[in-house]
Design a protein around this motif. Sequence first.
Motif, PDB file in Angstrom:
ATOM      1  N   PRO A  39     -12.576   0.201  -1.148  1.00 52.85           N
ATOM      2  CA  PRO A  39     -12.946   0.300  -2.561  1.00 52.85           C
ATOM      3  C   PRO A  39     -11.810  -0.132  -3.480  1.00 52.85           C
ATOM      4  O   PRO A  39     -10.629   0.063  -3.172  1.00 52.85           O
ATOM      5  CB  PRO A  39     -13.259   1.794  -2.743  1.00 52.85           C
ATOM      6  N   SER A  40     -12.168  -0.709  -4.605  1.00 55.58           N
ATOM      7  CA  SER A  40     -11.166  -1.161  -5.568  1.00 55.58           C
ATOM      8  C   SER A  40     -10.271  -0.013  -6.004  1.00 55.58           C
ATOM      9  O   SER A  40      -9.062  -0.181  -6.179  1.00 55.58           O
ATOM     10  CB  SER A  40     -11.857  -1.766  -6.793  1.00 55.58           C
ATOM     11  N   THR A  41     -10.851   1.161  -6.164  1.00 49.41           N
ATOM     12  CA  THR A  41     -10.067   2.296  -6.627  1.00 49.41           C
ATOM     13  C   THR A  41      -8.975   2.670  -5.632  1.00 49.41           C
ATOM     14  O   THR A  41      -7.871   3.060  -6.004  1.00 49.41           O
ATOM     15  CB  THR A  41     -10.986   3.510  -6.906  1.00 49.41           C
ATOM     16  N   PHE A  42      -9.262   2.537  -4.326  1.00 53.74           N
ATOM     17  CA  PHE A  42      -8.241   2.835  -3.320  1.00 53.74           C
ATOM     18  C   PHE A  42      -7.157   1.762  -3.323  1.00 53.74           C
ATOM     19  O   PHE A  42      -5.968   2.058  -3.226  1.00 53.74           O
ATOM     20  CB  PHE A  42      -8.880   2.941  -1.937  1.00 53.74           C
ATOM     21  N   LEU A  43      -7.575   0.515  -3.453  1.00 51.79           N
ATOM     22  CA  LEU A  43      -6.598  -0.575  -3.460  1.00 51.79           C
ATOM     23  C   LEU A  43      -5.644  -0.461  -4.646  1.00 51.79           C
ATOM     24  O   LEU A  43      -4.456  -0.771  -4.534  1.00 51.79           O
ATOM     25  CB  LEU A  43      -7.327  -1.922  -3.509  1.00 51.79           C
ATOM     26  N   ILE A  44      -6.154  -0.006  -5.777  1.00 48.80           N
ATOM     27  CA  ILE A  44      -5.327   0.079  -6.972  1.00 48.80           C
ATOM     28  C   ILE A  44      -4.434   1.317  -6.952  1.00 48.80           C
ATOM     29  O   ILE A  44      -3.249   1.255  -7.277  1.00 48.80           O
ATOM     30  CB  ILE A  44      -6.223   0.114  -8.231  1.00 48.80           C
ATOM     31  N   LYS A  45      -4.992   2.458  -6.548  1.00 49.32           N
ATOM     32  CA  LYS A  45      -4.277   3.726  -6.705  1.00 49.32           C
ATOM     33  C   LYS A  45      -3.337   4.057  -5.552  1.00 49.32           C
ATOM     34  O   LYS A  45      -2.384   4.805  -5.735  1.00 49.32           O
ATOM     35  CB  LYS A  45      -5.277   4.874  -6.865  1.00 49.32           C
ATOM     36  N   SER A  46      -3.623   3.568  -4.351  1.00 46.37           N
ATOM     37  CA  SER A  46      -2.845   3.997  -3.195  1.00 46.37           C
ATOM     38  C   SER A  46      -1.513   3.269  -3.148  1.00 46.37           C
ATOM     39  O   SER A  46      -1.338   2.202  -3.734  1.00 46.37           O
ATOM     40  CB  SER A  46      -3.619   3.729  -1.904  1.00 46.37           C
ATOM     41  N   SER A  47      -0.584   3.866  -2.421  1.00 48.22           N
ATOM     42  CA  SER A  47       0.750   3.295  -2.220  1.00 48.22           C
ATOM     43  C   SER A  47       1.082   3.331  -0.735  1.00 48.22           C
ATOM     44  O   SER A  47       1.854   4.163  -0.275  1.00 48.22           O
ATOM     45  CB  SER A  47       1.795   4.084  -3.008  1.00 48.22           C
ATOM     46  N   PRO A  48       0.476   2.467   0.081  1.00 55.46           N
ATOM     47  CA  PRO A  48       0.608   2.582   1.522  1.00 55.46           C
ATOM     48  C   PRO A  48       1.975   2.238   2.064  1.00 55.46           C
ATOM     49  O   PRO A  48       2.228   2.420   3.242  1.00 55.46           O
ATOM     50  CB  PRO A  48      -0.457   1.589   2.033  1.00 55.46           C
ATOM     51  N   VAL A  53      -0.333  15.607   5.070  1.00 56.28           N
ATOM     52  CA  VAL A  53       0.750  14.631   5.178  1.00 56.28           C
ATOM     53  C   VAL A  53       0.199  13.207   5.057  1.00 56.28           C
ATOM     54  O   VAL A  53       0.778  12.359   4.365  1.00 56.28           O
ATOM     55  CB  VAL A  53       1.517  14.814   6.500  1.00 56.28           C
ATOM     56  N   ALA A  54      -0.927  12.929   5.716  1.00 59.60           N
ATOM     57  CA  ALA A  54      -1.517  11.591   5.628  1.00 59.60           C
ATOM     58  C   ALA A  54      -1.912  11.261   4.199  1.00 59.60           C
ATOM     59  O   ALA A  54      -1.717  10.136   3.725  1.00 59.60           O
ATOM     60  CB  ALA A  54      -2.738  11.501   6.547  1.00 59.60           C
ATOM     61  N   THR A  55      -2.468  12.234   3.486  1.00 60.23           N
ATOM     62  CA  THR A  55      -2.802  12.019   2.077  1.00 60.23           C
ATOM     63  C   THR A  55      -1.537  11.777   1.259  1.00 60.23           C
ATOM     64  O   THR A  55      -1.489  10.896   0.393  1.00 60.23           O
ATOM     65  CB  THR A  55      -3.565  13.229   1.512  1.00 60.23           C
ATOM     66  N   GLY A  56      -0.497  12.547   1.551  1.00 54.89           N
ATOM     67  CA  GLY A  56       0.746  12.421   0.798  1.00 54.89           C
ATOM     68  C   GLY A  56       1.449  11.102   0.985  1.00 54.89           C
ATOM     69  O   GLY A  56       2.210  10.659   0.112  1.00 54.89           O
ATOM     70  N   LEU A  57       1.212  10.438   2.115  1.00 51.09           N
ATOM     71  CA  LEU A  57       1.882   9.161   2.358  1.00 51.09           C
ATOM     72  C   LEU A  57       1.408   8.065   1.415  1.00 51.09           C
ATOM     73  O   LEU A  57       2.089   7.056   1.240  1.00 51.09           O
ATOM     74  CB  LEU A  57       1.664   8.720   3.813  1.00 51.09           C
ATOM     75  N   THR A  58       0.234   8.241   0.832  1.00 50.05           N
ATOM     76  CA  THR A  58      -0.286   7.215  -0.067  1.00 50.05           C
ATOM     77  C   THR A  58      -0.458   7.718  -1.499  1.00 50.05           C
ATOM     78  O   THR A  58      -1.044   7.023  -2.327  1.00 50.05           O
ATOM     79  CB  THR A  58      -1.646   6.675   0.432  1.00 50.05           C
ATOM     80  N   ARG A  59       0.003   8.914  -1.781  1.00 46.28           N
ATOM     81  CA  ARG A  59      -0.182   9.482  -3.129  1.00 46.28           C
ATOM     82  C   ARG A  59       1.126  10.054  -3.638  1.00 46.28           C
ATOM     83  O   ARG A  59       2.018  10.381  -2.863  1.00 46.28           O
ATOM     84  CB  ARG A  59      -1.232  10.609  -3.103  1.00 46.28           C
ATOM     85  N   SER A  60       1.199  10.215  -4.926  1.00 50.36           N
ATOM     86  CA  SER A  60       2.334  10.864  -5.564  1.00 50.36           C
ATOM     87  C   SER A  60       1.808  12.012  -6.407  1.00 50.36           C
ATOM     88  O   SER A  60       0.747  11.910  -7.020  1.00 50.36           O
ATOM     89  CB  SER A  60       3.106   9.893  -6.451  1.00 50.36           C
TER      90      SER A  60
END
Length: 539
Positions: free
Chosen positions: A226-235, A297-304
Amino acid sequence: MIPLALLIALAQLGWLLSDRGGAVWIGFPIDDAWIHLDYVRGLLRDGLPTYNPGVPEAGFSSPLWLFAVMPFHLAGEALGLPPAVGVKFASWLFGLLTALSLGTLAGRLSGSKWAARLTAALPLLHPDFTFSMLSGMEVTLAAWLVMLTLSASQDERVGRCGFYAALAMLARPEAAMVPLLLAPFILIAAPRGEGGKRLVALFAPSLLLGLGWIGYTLWATGYPLPSTFLIKSSPWISLGERAGDLLLYWRVLLPRDGLDVLISSTLLFAVGMTALWRRVGWQTTGAMLIVLLGSVVATGLTRSLSLGYYVERYFHPFIPLALLFVGIGGWAAARAVASRIDNRPLRHTVAVLVALIALAPRLPDWWLTARLYQDYCLHTHWLHALLAQRLAERAPADAVIAVEGAGAMRYFADRPIIDLVGLNDHRLVRATRSPAGLTGLSDLPATHAPEHAMKVLCAMRERGASLAAVPDEWGPTLLRGFKMQRMDIAHVDHWAIAGYSGPRTVSVFTLAARPELAAACAHSAAAEASEKRIDAKSD
């Protein structure tokens, strides 16, 4: 279990009803909730999740929430209620179901109906989870499905467990970690020769529904996510860079009002983990613990966590699982204190009182969260919904509006929208996406990323943007391509939505493309085409 949790939940609903006519009643705490309603309206209008009419998009990462909330939205409309009311009732109801499912699981694992009753009440007393219950967002639906997944895993109904896990993934993609983390424990518990069948039953629903979702996003946007994941995540954020946030993650999960409550909750968590280990063994306890920690932890790896509730909500579906250990730990501690009392009724009374004192977060924290919720609703209403309603009255019928906040503006203005951030416009994803996971040109000043700014300006010109509703910090970027004149303004002195308190101004500008923008766009397009040819030859 039911009376205590239900009384607390009804008190929450009563607080919402008490604000009839105010921003808490008619508004959402974040603009993303309006985006979901934009797609619900698209489903009803076009038969597909469209944002602008007739244009399928994937600006949402919770497709299940669209279908779950649709009947509540329609019922609210039929009753003449504001659009937000039915949606908030849906998130409240799924929060209550989460609490009841948590209590059922706690009672089964602990063997105590009192532990079940108290644990069921904890999510409803947790300030952050209560915030999510009244947010109109998909958090509580995901939390409920995670609880159902874990309950089914304890019944060894692997097929049902896999089905719930697949639905949880469609409610919040972070829940995709749950079956992966459960798989080793299900495999260990399987009879000889049954392990393969159980893994197929566990993963098949997620694979089928996940492939269907990926297929839709590829068809609609050309991207597998989804566009929202591509924009918001920080992989690209490493675990080492996130190590400093681990305490923050923990503070999101457990009730807290200062360090003392956080420490007491953590101690009760440890007591509950020990009590479960002794009663049901390491496999069940380990499965619950690994699912909790691995998912967070998995959620935290791509979020702030630097953006307040706007990002914290991605962790909230796992709050009830953390409270499972806290609730059982609180009851175990209470029983230990009351075990010295010979009179049985008195012993139970003392145990309940001790558990309530140990488990309930302090009222100041709850009231502080309630005030913060009110501020979120007020600010979203002033900066987004009211501004959009005024624009609907003043804007020409053929106006095309470029926006940063794309939820309420699309819902109320009912004009074609260009989402400058790219969340609801897949054609702008590449223009606003950066390796650092930043979102929007407000995070990418023109001096730092001129190629991103030019792509957005050219898209606005190509699609005939005649108005812009943006925070004032976008002005220098938009002025590079357009002559602008302010026609409306919305302002708050203390904007709390992005995790900090400070002034925020959103203005509506009329736009007129500068003559030199056409030549600049032609040059940019030629340069991009040349880069593509070079890349094609190198491949």
